[in-house]
Design a protein around this motif. Sequence first.
Motif, PDB file in Angstrom:
ATOM      1  N   GLU A 127       0.832  -1.184   0.000  1.00 37.42           N
ATOM      2  CA  GLU A 127       0.000   0.000   0.000  1.00 37.42           C
ATOM      3  C   GLU A 127       0.868   1.236   0.000  1.00 37.42           C
ATOM      4  OE1 GLU A 127      -2.747   0.261   3.176  1.00 37.42           O
ATOM      5  OE2 GLU A 127      -3.941   1.755   2.134  1.00 37.42           O
ATOM      6  N   GLU A 128       0.561   2.165  -0.885  1.00 40.74           N
ATOM      7  CA  GLU A 128       1.323   3.399  -0.936  1.00 40.74           C
ATOM      8  C   GLU A 128       0.370   4.535  -1.254  1.00 40.74           C
ATOM      9  OE1 GLU A 128       4.476   4.259  -3.992  1.00 40.74           O
ATOM     10  OE2 GLU A 128       5.732   3.422  -2.408  1.00 40.74           O
ATOM     11  N   TYR A 129       0.338   5.513  -0.412  1.00 37.29           N
ATOM     12  CA  TYR A 129      -0.533   6.673  -0.604  1.00 37.29           C
ATOM     13  C   TYR A 129      -1.966   6.262  -0.955  1.00 37.29           C
ATOM     14  CZ  TYR A 129       3.780   9.335  -0.670  1.00 37.29           C
ATOM     15  OH  TYR A 129       4.991   9.900  -0.333  1.00 37.29           O
ATOM     16  N   GLY A 130      -2.483   5.297  -0.250  1.00 36.09           N
ATOM     17  CA  GLY A 130      -3.882   4.916  -0.435  1.00 36.09           C
ATOM     18  C   GLY A 130      -4.143   3.996  -1.619  1.00 36.09           C
ATOM     19  N   LEU A 131      -3.109   3.702  -2.417  1.00 30.88           N
ATOM     20  CA  LEU A 131      -3.296   2.788  -3.547  1.00 30.88           C
ATOM     21  C   LEU A 131      -2.674   1.438  -3.194  1.00 30.88           C
ATOM     22  CD1 LEU A 131      -2.308   4.856  -6.714  1.00 30.88           C
ATOM     23  CD2 LEU A 131      -4.593   4.214  -6.002  1.00 30.88           C
ATOM     24  N   LYS A 158      -0.640  -1.340  -4.615  1.00 34.33           N
ATOM     25  CA  LYS A 158       0.202  -1.529  -5.800  1.00 34.33           C
ATOM     26  C   LYS A 158       0.517  -3.010  -5.944  1.00 34.33           C
ATOM     27  CE  LYS A 158       2.696   2.202  -6.817  1.00 34.33           C
ATOM     28  NZ  LYS A 158       1.668   3.084  -7.320  1.00 34.33           N
ATOM     29  N   ASP A 168      -2.469  -0.892 -10.225  1.00 28.78           N
ATOM     30  CA  ASP A 168      -2.867  -0.307  -8.942  1.00 28.78           C
ATOM     31  C   ASP A 168      -4.359  -0.518  -8.707  1.00 28.78           C
ATOM     32  OD1 ASP A 168      -0.319   0.684  -8.875  1.00 28.78           O
ATOM     33  OD2 ASP A 168      -0.884   2.687  -9.565  1.00 28.78           O
ATOM     34  N   ARG A 214      -9.922  -0.848  -2.223  1.00 28.44           N
ATOM     35  CA  ARG A 214      -9.816  -2.283  -1.930  1.00 28.44           C
ATOM     36  C   ARG A 214     -11.162  -2.909  -1.632  1.00 28.44           C
ATOM     37  NH1 ARG A 214      -5.439  -1.068   1.600  1.00 28.44           N
ATOM     38  NH2 ARG A 214      -7.097  -0.992   3.112  1.00 28.44           N
ATOM     39  N   PHE A 216      -4.694  -7.876   2.335  1.00 24.80           N
ATOM     40  CA  PHE A 216      -5.553  -6.896   1.668  1.00 24.80           C
ATOM     41  C   PHE A 216      -6.939  -7.448   1.363  1.00 24.80           C
ATOM     42  CE2 PHE A 216      -1.178  -5.767   0.703  1.00 24.80           C
ATOM     43  CZ  PHE A 216      -1.162  -4.488   1.232  1.00 24.80           C
ATOM     44  N   ARG A 260      -8.950  -4.659   9.047  1.00 23.50           N
ATOM     45  CA  ARG A 260      -9.616  -4.350   7.771  1.00 23.50           C
ATOM     46  C   ARG A 260     -10.550  -5.492   7.391  1.00 23.50           C
ATOM     47  NH1 ARG A 260      -4.847  -1.764   5.527  1.00 23.50           N
ATOM     48  NH2 ARG A 260      -4.169  -3.747   4.687  1.00 23.50           N
ATOM     49  N   GLN A 309       1.526   8.959   5.371  1.00 21.28           N
ATOM     50  CA  GLN A 309       0.907   8.460   4.132  1.00 21.28           C
ATOM     51  C   GLN A 309      -0.613   8.624   4.172  1.00 21.28           C
ATOM     52  OE1 GLN A 309       1.986   4.988   2.219  1.00 21.28           O
ATOM     53  NE2 GLN A 309       4.172   5.312   2.373  1.00 21.28           N
ATOM     54  N   THR A 350      -2.807  11.064   1.629  1.00 17.29           N
ATOM     55  CA  THR A 350      -3.918  10.570   0.815  1.00 17.29           C
ATOM     56  C   THR A 350      -5.147  11.439   1.055  1.00 17.29           C
ATOM     57  OG1 THR A 350      -3.016   8.391   1.246  1.00 17.29           O
ATOM     58  CG2 THR A 350      -5.156   8.459   0.211  1.00 17.29           C
TER      59      THR A 350
END
Lengths: 162, 761
Positions: free
Chosen positions: A97-101, A103, A116, A120, A161, B354, B476, B480
Amino acid sequence: MERIYIQDDNARITKAGDNLLNVELYDGRKFENVEARRLFPITGLDKYITLLDDEGVEMAVIRDVQGLMPESKKSVLDALEEYYLIPKILEIYEAKEEYGLLKMNVRTDRGKYKFDVKNRNMDIKILYDGRVLIKDTSDNRYEIPDFYKLDGKSMKRFNSFL
Amino acid sequence: MLSGDLLSNRKLPESFSEACEKKLENGEQAMFSLVGDLNLKSKYGESAIVVTNKRLFAFDQYHQDGIKIIPIADIKEAKVKRMYGNAILRLKTGQGSVDAFRFTYSVASLADAAAAFLEAVAEGKNAEKEVEAVAATYDKMKSFCPKCGRSLSRQGAQCINCASKGTLVKKLAAYMAPEKKKLIFCLMLSVITTTMALAPPVAQRILIDDVLKGENDENRRIMLVGVVISLMLIYIVQYSIGAWRGHLMRVIGDKTVTRLRNDIFAKAQYLPMSFYDKTSTGSVITRVSGDTNTLQAFMLRVSQEAVVQFFLMIGIIVIMLVMNPILTLWSLIPIPLVVWGARFFGHKISPIYRRIWRRWSAVSSILSDTLPGIRVIKSFTSEERAIEKFENYNEDWLKEDMHASVIANVFPHVITFVVTCGSLLIWFVGGNQVIDGMDNPETAKLTAGTLISFISYASMFYGPVNFFASMNDTYQNAMTSAERILDIIDAEPEPNFGKGNVIHRIEGRIEFKNVNFSFDKTKKTLSNINLVIEPGDIVGIVGTTGSGKSTLVNLLMRFYDNYEGDILVDGRNIKEIDLQSFRSKIGYVQQEPMMFRDTIFKNIAYSNPDSAVEEVIHAADIANAHGFIAKLPDAYDTMLGERGVGLSGGERQRLSIARAVLKNPSMLIFDEATAAVDSETEQLIQEAIDRLISGRTTLMIAHRLSTLRKANKIIVVDKGEILEFGTQEELLALRGKYYKLIEIQGLAEKIQKSREEENFA
């Protein structure tokens, strides 16, 4: 109007140009340049294939591609193969996960690819038979045929995820 | 090789670039390239097209010799055929159809632009000019950051990674700037509380070494009182300042987030409809509520906590080093393990939470599906199925929660155990030093008090260490949220080209001149619209669902401005008129009127809040609404629920007409105003409409043709084009589409009327 169902040997289906099909029914009726589309692209795959003309009007429905005559079957499967691109994910090299995406770096039956996933919760669907359906940020589709048959590392990488 | 500056979505592979360069003819110039990700057999691989001012070069291993060259002049049609998860650029030439380039949806929009370019140049248009449109699309649809190469959260978005280094922080800091003085003051208070937090272990040392172990009895008691009073004072000051600081911080945070929310909400009001077409209102609501809170917490964390924790960490380590450098090094041993453990735990537990959340939302969705739909369940006697489904989902949740319970309880204890082991290590090493010192007081390195004090500092040290260890995740998340917020704040508002060109009255002459419009450039929604509506005309717009009726009035309302051609009102281009002034002259009544959570009076007066009471009552009278309002217990003071809950569809519609009456518009637009009501209510609404429209240019979109009795002109729209336009008589004589619709509906309405008569009989 009654729907025309094609099954077994009641029609001969051949390839036309541009990924289209010609259909000749046993009673002599013909449909030319029709496009094959799955009515159940996720759950049905080779069952219930609708044949549409260039205006999008349904001409007939194939009940089960597997039951067609060998040449017809091949023509329809080729056309479907050409139309639908749902790469099957065989191995997951990376899922982070990176900046809300989310990958993903994966190996599929179509080769290696990176994509990407944005949401989710909405874009990853887990079916009860272990299939996982994924949609990427560009609306491309991917499938893990059976999550529980992935190798241990891939499962571990993606499991967090799901 | 082709120039590195060539317009391209990503770097063109060198082999393609070299091959293309070799084949360029004199005067031929590469305009742009499009690098794809699939080959013609749907396998991932390198493929690309390079478009010059004369030819198209398509590179794919399945083209003969890996390249296909097509002169643009030969292209009769260039189309992007979208399939499922992939698409093809299909070209029709004199020799037949060619599949030039296959790609995933990642580059589909760019391929659309390429196809439009090829068709335009094939028609003889100027390539240099046409490439500008391609460049604009490339810029808008770029999915990779040109600076750092990272993929963007959506096509055309700002790169968070690059923006975060400067712009993002700067933009967000602007919201905290008005609180600068308070922030600095809070920081000073923090330094005081931090310093005070460091004092108690010193007092501990004094207590143990000098008071408890001291020799002079009287002095010891005095010292004890002194230390206790000092500690008491320190605690009073520390906690008082802490409370004060906490209050100030909350005020600063609240003010910042209020400012941010106000800004987002204000900006959201002026965003064009095209923004809302792509972004769900739910997502905008989340940005105003959730994301602003995340950001507020982060900004305070960075501007305050980070500084405090940093000072605390430095302070502790300096004190520890001064006290005993060797023991300090020993006490640092468990730190990496604790940091790693905390991060590992965080990464391990968050996916589980989650998953629990997902399982729980599945359970909730069954609740929200089944309970409101209990009638359907009972009518299909599917209670057992519903119970089984609920039990399955609930079971899934249980499994996941039990799994989490193990980790959530084991890990923190493991980490605490490691920390305790660290303390034991200090006890062991330090304890030995204390015993050595007791045996040999001259060479004493450590006293018992210092050891206790040291252990207190060591345990305090883990706080700032963990704070900085988790900083990246917080960063992060915040970035976002920041991106989502700036997506709104930085979005282009509705263009108001004619700002200041206020109009006072509209006569009502409307002219559409060669208007073409497309929502997403893939499919034209309106093509070649030409029509003139005279002042006072009552124009009915009919057509099937999706034919473009509503889009036509949306353009007139200026909800979308990116159309080709001109729309004139009273001979003036509507884009040149002040937007607010223009819209204020139009009355718009929708199929599902929007009511706000307020009284009926205020809902009617929404269009003109300064209206006198009698004006509102008069408007309600005209709209056939006064009758039902007067019968309500609270009459005009009746509080409506969200979206007008408490009123029927027909009643809401009459309120919206009253609202339009009060606005006294020069032009009126009705978008299927009577579509969702029964025939009797329709008659009441129709009467209201008839009173309202007299003398005003009116456009009425209608499914039920019976509502168009008063219309003196009819527009028939089909597949985005005007099929028929004229008076009712002209169109009936034409015996075209309108005639057919009248025939079909005539029959349908007869049936419906007879059914209604039966029901009322």
